[in-house]
Each structure stands twice: as structure tokens, then as C-alpha cells.
Design an enzyme around this catalytic site. Structure first.
Site, PDB file in Angstrom:
ATOM      1  N   GLU A  99      44.714  37.239  19.560  1.00 61.68           N
ATOM      2  CA  GLU A  99      43.888  38.460  19.501  1.00 61.68           C
ATOM      3  C   GLU A  99      42.698  38.247  18.581  1.00 61.68           C
ATOM      4  O   GLU A  99      42.828  37.621  17.532  1.00 61.68           O
ATOM      5  CB  GLU A  99      44.733  39.633  19.007  1.00 61.68           C
ATOM      6  CG  GLU A  99      45.591  40.181  20.115  1.00 61.68           C
ATOM      7  CD  GLU A  99      46.661  41.135  19.619  1.00 61.68           C
ATOM      8  OE1 GLU A  99      46.518  41.673  18.508  1.00 61.68           O
ATOM      9  OE2 GLU A  99      47.637  41.328  20.360  1.00 61.68           O
TER      10      GLU A  99
ATOM     11  N   ASP B  35      26.678  44.492  38.114  1.00 58.98           N
ATOM     12  CA  ASP B  35      28.022  43.971  38.407  1.00 58.98           C
ATOM     13  C   ASP B  35      27.851  42.990  39.559  1.00 58.98           C
ATOM     14  O   ASP B  35      27.760  43.374  40.722  1.00 58.98           O
ATOM     15  CB  ASP B  35      28.948  45.133  38.786  1.00 58.98           C
ATOM     16  CG  ASP B  35      30.330  44.636  39.212  1.00 58.98           C
ATOM     17  OD1 ASP B  35      30.501  43.412  39.381  1.00 58.98           O
ATOM     18  OD2 ASP B  35      31.228  45.476  39.390  1.00 58.98           O
TER      19      ASP B  35
ATOM     20  N   ARG C  83      41.409  34.012  38.536  1.00 61.31           N
ATOM     21  CA  ARG C  83      41.213  35.455  38.637  1.00 61.31           C
ATOM     22  C   ARG C  83      40.965  36.001  37.232  1.00 61.31           C
ATOM     23  O   ARG C  83      41.781  35.804  36.338  1.00 61.31           O
ATOM     24  CB  ARG C  83      42.449  36.132  39.227  1.00 61.31           C
ATOM     25  CG  ARG C  83      42.907  35.551  40.534  1.00 61.31           C
ATOM     26  CD  ARG C  83      43.869  36.462  41.236  1.00 61.31           C
ATOM     27  NE  ARG C  83      43.133  37.572  41.806  1.00 61.31           N
ATOM     28  CZ  ARG C  83      42.434  37.502  42.942  1.00 61.31           C
ATOM     29  NH1 ARG C  83      42.396  36.389  43.630  1.00 61.31           N
ATOM     30  NH2 ARG C  83      41.779  38.546  43.391  1.00 61.31           N
TER      31      ARG C  83
ATOM     32  N   LYS D 264      35.542  34.793  42.602  1.00 64.06           N
ATOM     33  CA  LYS D 264      34.991  34.954  43.964  1.00 64.06           C
ATOM     34  C   LYS D 264      34.092  33.747  44.262  1.00 64.06           C
ATOM     35  O   LYS D 264      34.586  32.630  44.284  1.00 64.06           O
ATOM     36  CB  LYS D 264      34.256  36.287  44.060  1.00 64.06           C
ATOM     37  CG  LYS D 264      35.186  37.491  43.844  1.00 64.06           C
ATOM     38  CD  LYS D 264      34.495  38.813  44.104  1.00 64.06           C
ATOM     39  CE  LYS D 264      35.440  39.983  44.045  1.00 64.06           C
ATOM     40  NZ  LYS D 264      35.561  40.602  42.726  1.00 64.06           N
TER      41      LYS D 264
ATOM     42  N   TYR E 279      49.314  33.476  21.418  1.00 56.65           N
ATOM     43  CA  TYR E 279      48.633  34.745  21.118  1.00 56.65           C
ATOM     44  C   TYR E 279      47.361  34.462  20.346  1.00 56.65           C
ATOM     45  O   TYR E 279      47.371  33.647  19.416  1.00 56.65           O
ATOM     46  CB  TYR E 279      49.528  35.639  20.255  1.00 56.65           C
ATOM     47  CG  TYR E 279      50.023  36.852  20.998  1.00 56.65           C
ATOM     48  CD1 TYR E 279      49.119  37.713  21.620  1.00 56.65           C
ATOM     49  CD2 TYR E 279      51.373  37.148  21.079  1.00 56.65           C
ATOM     50  CE1 TYR E 279      49.569  38.822  22.313  1.00 56.65           C
ATOM     51  CE2 TYR E 279      51.824  38.258  21.765  1.00 56.65           C
ATOM     52  CZ  TYR E 279      50.920  39.096  22.387  1.00 56.65           C
ATOM     53  OH  TYR E 279      51.346  40.184  23.066  1.00 56.65           O
TER      54      TYR E 279
ATOM     55  N   THR F  88      33.521  39.060  38.140  1.00 51.77           N
ATOM     56  CA  THR F  88      34.824  38.407  38.159  1.00 51.77           C
ATOM     57  C   THR F  88      34.532  36.911  38.200  1.00 51.77           C
ATOM     58  O   THR F  88      33.413  36.492  38.482  1.00 51.77           O
ATOM     59  CB  THR F  88      35.650  38.811  39.389  1.00 51.77           C
ATOM     60  OG1 THR F  88      34.829  38.670  40.548  1.00 51.77           O
ATOM     61  CG2 THR F  88      36.141  40.231  39.275  1.00 51.77           C
TER      62      THR F  88
HETATM   63  N1  DSN Z   1      38.492  43.683  45.398  1.00 49.46           N
HETATM   64  C1  DSN Z   1      37.204  43.049  45.308  1.00 49.46           C
HETATM   65  C2  DSN Z   1      36.614  42.756  46.637  1.00 49.46           C
HETATM   66  O1  DSN Z   1      37.355  42.357  47.509  1.00 49.46           O
HETATM   67  O2  DSN Z   1      35.427  42.904  46.810  1.00 49.46           O
HETATM   68  C3  DSN Z   1      36.279  43.817  44.474  1.00 49.46           C
HETATM   69  O3  DSN Z   1      36.872  44.035  43.266  1.00 49.46           O
END
Ligand code: DSN
Length: 450
Positions: A47, A210, A246, A240, A45, A237
Site C-alpha cells: 500500500e 478515457d 487486465r 485492450k 502487500y 485500461t
Molecule cells: N467492457 C469494455 C468494452 O468491452 O468496451 C469497456 O469497459
């Protein structure tokens, strides 16, 4: 006895290695990233935050050596703090940011934290609409944020670019608290400079990007970085194109400081406001095993080989788009400038995206049905499909393989035309099986990272 979950993990491992992943938001992480994710850090933990003032300017060896106070609510943080500082420092170097918050559990959490940091309930946020290619968290009425803030949207032009005139008109009329540029189905490079120029007339407006889909392309230097053009915040994120675990990440420009005291709500203080909005504003304990894996992935993305990887993603996407176009696939926006392709299956072959997704699954090619800007099919039977090249490029596929892939995609599209429905696909089982074996043969020549 081993839990049956492990049988399913093995099956998933086989599915991934015997098929080809075309979903543009998926990728295969390195063994080092996997190792960090599956480590004892999951037991801890922590925080709060490590102290981080000045960290982005330090050498990594200094980060390891220095003993600093922290802003944590649990003991035993000497290793965790260093890991989180490494993640922060690498993220800042990758994206030219003053500060990075590496704690968001997901891109959705990252976006929500930024809204919470800068807006009050009822404030206006101007973002790309979902049908135009925007994301659910950019104001879709089904989300919690849409109940709190007043989202307004801009769309895309018939040739698939951002409708800048609409964006500018709405921004000047409504003076939104945030202008958000970001998407999950958009194939052009945004004109960040033009939007930053617009914001000169809106001194209270936060410019937020974003970049979840293209963060790896930005890190690899083949896509412009909104922070270089005057944007205040970039969310993403990490799993990707960036090829990490993730999770989410928030990068910002501004003054970095202790999150303990509430600062004045100014654009200069946005890094501190964001830290407070992530914890304790919207999240509890950070996932330090994931933060460690983020640090490892950022370290990989700082290598020169990642630049080559990013360039190949874009090259593969361009070639795949051209090959599909030659075979009669109608591409939204006429093609792609990034890693992502959106195909209008109704206009191409008179079949819907869901049928095509299901048929491709049968041959080991995975993509997702996706709505188009003017779609009437709804979320479950949209007219389009979305695909991309980040995962295939990680496995080492190149332009030759993109040609093969386009050929298989065309064969499967013709089977869909004959079948007409998912139920009738069984009648073409032999044809699909022949393609499945060819796909598997190719896939096994390009193993998952190990
Ligand atoms: N779910 C993602 C995508 O596939 O683009 C976006 O958050």
C-alpha cells in the site's frame, strides 16, 4: 489431485485457439506478460507508492540502481518499488505524460479516482451518453458515480461523429467540472484540439479522456494523443489494444510530488490529487503482479514492432469494414477510423444483434451484441453488434483473412435470417458446422502467442 479449475482453463485455452476473437476490447497477451502476472509478486502487500519524482526522465538502469525513500505502509519493498517505477516511467514515455498512476485495478476504478480527485459531490461532469457510444462509468444512472456527481451528456450526429455543437453549448452553459471524451463504441477520431480550445473559456474545467479502447493505437502512433492537445488527464485500461494485463492506468500532466500531504486543488496539482484519490481514496493494496505485467506490456509497446502492430489493426479494421459494407452490412458511421466496427443488424438483415452473436459463437467467431445510438432493443436484445481487429491482428491475420472473415459473417447472417430465433439455429446445424470447421482451420494456422 489437480483442481478441476485447471480443466476449465485448458478448455478455455482450446476455445481461444480454435476460434477467432472479434470482441474489440479483447486481446492476447505475450508469454512475458502472462509470466509476470503469474509470479510471486502476488504474495506482496505494498500500500502506498514508491517515490517517483524525476523518474520519467531517468534511464531504466538508473531506476534499478537508485535507492530512494518510499511512501509505503509495509516493509520489503526494494524490488516492488523498482518494478512500479519502471511501469510509471514506461507509461509516461509511451503517452507523453508527466505522471502515471499504474495502480487502478480496472478502467472503472481509474475513472472513479479521477472524479474523486477533482470533483465534490454534486459537481457537474459532461460526458458522451451510453447509447451514443459512451461507457457505463461516464454517468450511467446504474453506477455509484452517477449517484454522487451530476452527469450530463452529449451525443453523436447522424453520421456518427461527436456532436461538437451540443458539447460546446452544454459546456459553456453548465461550466462542468470535467469534460470527458471517451467511449467504448465510437469509430471516429475525436477532435481533441477543438475541445481544448473550448476549455480555454473554462479555466476550472478538467479535460479528461478515457482512451481505454484506443490506448494501443495512441502508443503505436496511429491515433492522436489527447495529452498532446492540452488534455490534463487520460485514463485507460491496459488490456485492450494496449495488449497488457487486465487493469487500469491514469496518465496526467502537471506537478508530481509526495502524495502524503494534501495539495491545493489546482489543475497543476492533478497528478498528486490523483495519487491520493487512488490510494487511499478509492483502493487499498495494489496488485503488484499486475503492475509488473503492465510494465512488461509497456516495454513491448515501446518497441518499433508495436507501431507496425497498431498500423495493422487499423488497416485490418478498414478492410473488414469495406468487405462487410460490400456484403450488405450497414455500418454505424459508415465505417471506421480506428479498430472498431459497429453494425446495425436490423437495418442490414432484419435480425437482432443477440441472435447474430449466438449464431457466430456456434462457428467460433466471438463478438458482442451492442446497442446503437437510436436503439429500441434494450441492452439484452440490441439491434447491433460490435467487433474489432486487435486480437486477430495479434495472431497475425491480415487483409486476406479479413475478406474470408467477412464472407463467413455474411453466411452466418443469412442463416440467422432463415432461422429467425436462437432456438431454430439447431435446424441449420450442418451449415454452421461447415463454417465452424473452416474457421477452426484458419485459426489453428495462427496460434496464440507462445
Ligand atoms: N467492457 C469494455 C468494452 O468491452 O468496451 C469497456 O469497459
Amino acid at each position: 489431485m489437480k483442481d478441476r479449475v485447471f480443466d476449465l482453463i485448458e478448455k478455455e485455452q482450446r476455445r481461444q485457439s480454435e476460434g477467432l476473437e472479434l470482441i474489440p476490447s479483447e486481446n492476447y497477451v505475450s508469454p512475458a506478460v502472462l509470466e509476470a502476472m503469474g509470479s510471486v509478486l502476488t504474495n506482496k502487500y505494498s500500500e502506498g507508492y514508491p517515490s517517483f519524482e524525476g523518474v520519467p526522465d531517468w534511464e531504466e538502469s538508473e531506476i534499478e540502481k537508485k535507492i530512494l525513500p518510499n511512501y509505503r505502509y509495509y516493509g520489503g519493498q526494494e524490488n516492488i518499488d523498482r518494478i512500479e517505477r519502471l511501469a510509471i516511467s514506461r507509461a509516461c514515455r509511451l503517452f507523453h505524460a508527466d505522471h502515471a498512476n499504474v495502480q487502478p485495478h480496472s478502467g472503472a476504478n481509474a475513472n472513479e479516482a479521477v472524479y474523486y480527485a477533482w470533483c465534490e459531490p454534486g459537481d457537474k461532469i459532461l460526458a458522451m451518453s451510453l447509447p451514443a457510444g459512451g461507457h457505463l462509468t461516464h454517468g450511467s444512472p446504474v453506477t455509484r458515480s452517477a449517484k454522487i456527481y451530476n452527469f450530463m451528456s452529449y451525443g453523436v450526429t447522424p453520421d456518427g461523429d461527436i456532436d461538437y455543437e451540443e458539447l460546446e453549448k452544454k459546456a459553456l452553459a453548465e461550466k462542468p467540472r470535467i469534460i470527458l471524451v471517451g467511449y467504448s463504441a465510437f469509430m471516429k477520431i475525436p477532435d481533441f484540439k477543438r475541445i481544448a480550445r473550448l476549455a480555454e473559456k473554462l479555466p476550472e474545467t478538467l479535460l479528461m479522456a478515457d482512451m481505454a479502447h484506443v490506448a494501443g493505437l495512441i502508443a503505436g502512433g496511429v491515433h492522436p494523443n489527447p495529452l498532446d492537445y492540452g488534455f490534463h488527464v487520460m485514463t485507460t485500461t491496459t488490456h485492450k489494444t494496449l495488449r497488457g494485463p487486465r487493469g487500469g492506468l491514469i496518465l496526467s500532466r502537471g506537478r508530481v510530488g509526495s502524495p502524503l500531504k494534501k495539495p491545493e486543488k489546482t489543475l497543476e496539482n492533478i497528478p498528486i490529487l490523483i495519487d491520493r484519490a487512488v490510494f487511499p481514496g478509492t483502493q487499498g493494496g495494489p496488485l503488484e503482479h499486475i503492475i509488473a505485467a503492465k510494465a512488461v506490456a509497456f516495454g513491448e509497446a515501446l518497441q518499433s514492432s508495436f507501431k507496425e502492430y497498431a498500423a495493422k489493426i487499423v488497416e485490418n479494421a478498414r478492410v473488414l469494414a469495406e468487405e462487410l459494407d460490400e456484403r450488405g452490412f450497414v455500418l454505424q458511421g459508415g465505417g471506421t477510423e480506428n479498430h472498431l466496427i459497429l453494425v446495425d443488424m436490423q437495418a442490414s438483415f432484419g435480425v437482432d444483434g443477440k441472435l447474430y452473436e449466438v449464431a457466430l459463437d456456434e462457428v467460433g467467431l466471438t463478438l458482442n451484441a451492442n446497442a446503437l445510438p437510436s436503439d429500441r432493443g434494450g441492452a439484452f436484445r440490441p439491434s447491433g453488434v460490435r467487433l474489432g481487429t486487435p486480437a486477430m491482428t495479434t495472431r497475425g491475420l491480415g487483409v486476406e483473412e479479413m475478406r474470408k472473415l467477412a464472407g463467413w459473417m455474411h453466411e452466418v447472417a443469412e442463416i440467422c435470417v432463415k432461422a429467425g430465433t436462437e432456438e431454430k439455429l439447431d435446424d441449420y446445424g450442418d451449415e454452421l458446422e461447415k463454417i465452424r470447421i473452416e474457421v477452426k482451420d484458419l485459426a489453428l494456422k495462427y496460434p496464440l502467442p507462445s
